[in-house]
Design a protein around this motif. Structure first.
Motif, PDB file in Angstrom:
ATOM      1  N   LYS A   2       0.828  -1.199   0.000  1.00 20.41           N
ATOM      2  CA  LYS A   2       0.000   0.000   0.000  1.00 20.41           C
ATOM      3  C   LYS A   2       0.869   1.258   0.000  1.00 20.41           C
ATOM      4  O   LYS A   2       1.971   1.276   0.540  1.00 20.41           O
ATOM      5  N   TYR A  24       5.104  -0.403   3.979  1.00 18.32           N
ATOM      6  CA  TYR A  24       4.365   0.413   3.018  1.00 18.32           C
ATOM      7  C   TYR A  24       5.312   1.352   2.285  1.00 18.32           C
ATOM      8  O   TYR A  24       6.404   1.656   2.755  1.00 18.32           O
ATOM      9  N   ASP A  70      -3.268   4.854  -1.052  1.00 14.42           N
ATOM     10  CA  ASP A  70      -4.331   4.076  -0.412  1.00 14.42           C
ATOM     11  C   ASP A  70      -4.727   4.668   0.932  1.00 14.42           C
ATOM     12  O   ASP A  70      -5.862   4.507   1.372  1.00 14.42           O
ATOM     13  N   ASN A 191      -8.813  -2.135   7.885  1.00  9.62           N
ATOM     14  CA  ASN A 191      -9.578  -1.250   6.982  1.00  9.62           C
ATOM     15  C   ASN A 191     -10.616  -0.416   7.744  1.00  9.62           C
ATOM     16  O   ASN A 191     -11.748  -0.218   7.286  1.00  9.62           O
TER      17      ASN A 191
END
Length: 253
Positions: A2, A24, A70, A191
């Motif tokens: 991400k 990330y 993201d 999430n």
């Protein structure tokens, strides 16, 4: 992998980036050419951006990299305590122009300073985000925004013994930066969206107890800890998060 954008690569932004960089891809904003060069040398793509409290003659263009991101983490202050409401409005409008119509996961680093200085335990319900101008403006634009109300930022070179403190018998509402990064990472993995959490270490010793621990002074005195305590129990229960630094008396170890 991400892509994460961090708006505001200051003391906290730098530590969040360092913690997340292995998992990330990181981009960030900063305010000077020197800082930008330093950040780029660490493998983080940095751009210059500041968000003044006045209307710009030409509004910001959108952050070009944001289309590939993201997750967005905002660490710049958006509280009324640092400026008046009209100045805050201008700052946020400049920020909105830079972010544009972002649909990904978002985090705002807010502050437990939104709670009044009263001797009680505070939960998120005691101060709805609708009553906090900066939080409300950003959530109205980005309904997916997670708002983290951070306690006093501690760890590394930030130790309470280095500060002039008042009311030594009052509780601390502190948080180690390692746990801020851990909580953000957990929320990215889950999430999580549209949440409001207090982010403070679950133990609230008195300021004098923290200072004595940092100075290696024995502290056997038993006394009532006074002042306000901002509770993070909602975060713990909903995320099932375990603090790496639950007790501010051990932040320096």
């Amino acid at each position: 992998m991400k892509n994460i954008g961090i708006i505001g690569y200051g003391w906290l932004g730098e530590r969040i980036a360092s913690s997340l960089s292995g998992k990330y891809s990181i981009s960030a904003t900063t305010t000077t050419d020197k800082k930008r060069d330093d950040i780029n040398s660490k493998g983080i793509h940095a751009v210059l951006a500041s968000f003044p409290d006045y209307q710009l003659t030409e509004p910001y263009s959108r952050w070009s990299e944001i289309k590939d991101m993201d997750v967005l983490i905002i660490t710049i202050p958006v509280s009324e305590k640092s400026c008046c409401v009209s100045s805050l409005y201008n700052r946020i409008q400049n920020l909105l122009a830079f972010i544009g119509d972002f649909k990904g996961q978002m985090f705002l680093m807010s502050s437990t300073g939104v709670y009044p200085d009263l001797p009680k335990e505070f939960t998120e319900e005691d101060m709805p985000l609708e009553k906090v101008s900066g939080e409300r403006m950003l959530r109205n634009k980005y309904p997916q925004l997670n708002i983290l109300r951070l306690g006093g930022l501690m760890g590394d070179n930030r130790l309470l013994k280095n500060y002039n403190v008042s009311n030594p018998d009052h509780a601390v509402n502190h948080i180690h930066y390692i746990d801020i990064s851990g909580i953000i990472s957990e929320m990215i993995e889950q999430n999580t969206e549209s949440k409001l959490y207090n982010v403070t270490a679950p133990i609230h010793p008195a300021k004098s107890q923290v200072i004595n621990a940092q100075k290696n002074i024995p502290d056997d005195e038993e006394f009532e800890v006074k002042g306000k305590k901002v509770m993070s129990s909602k975060l713990v229960s909903e995320l099932d998060y375990t603090f790496q630094y639950p007790d501010p008396k051990t932040f320096h170890l």
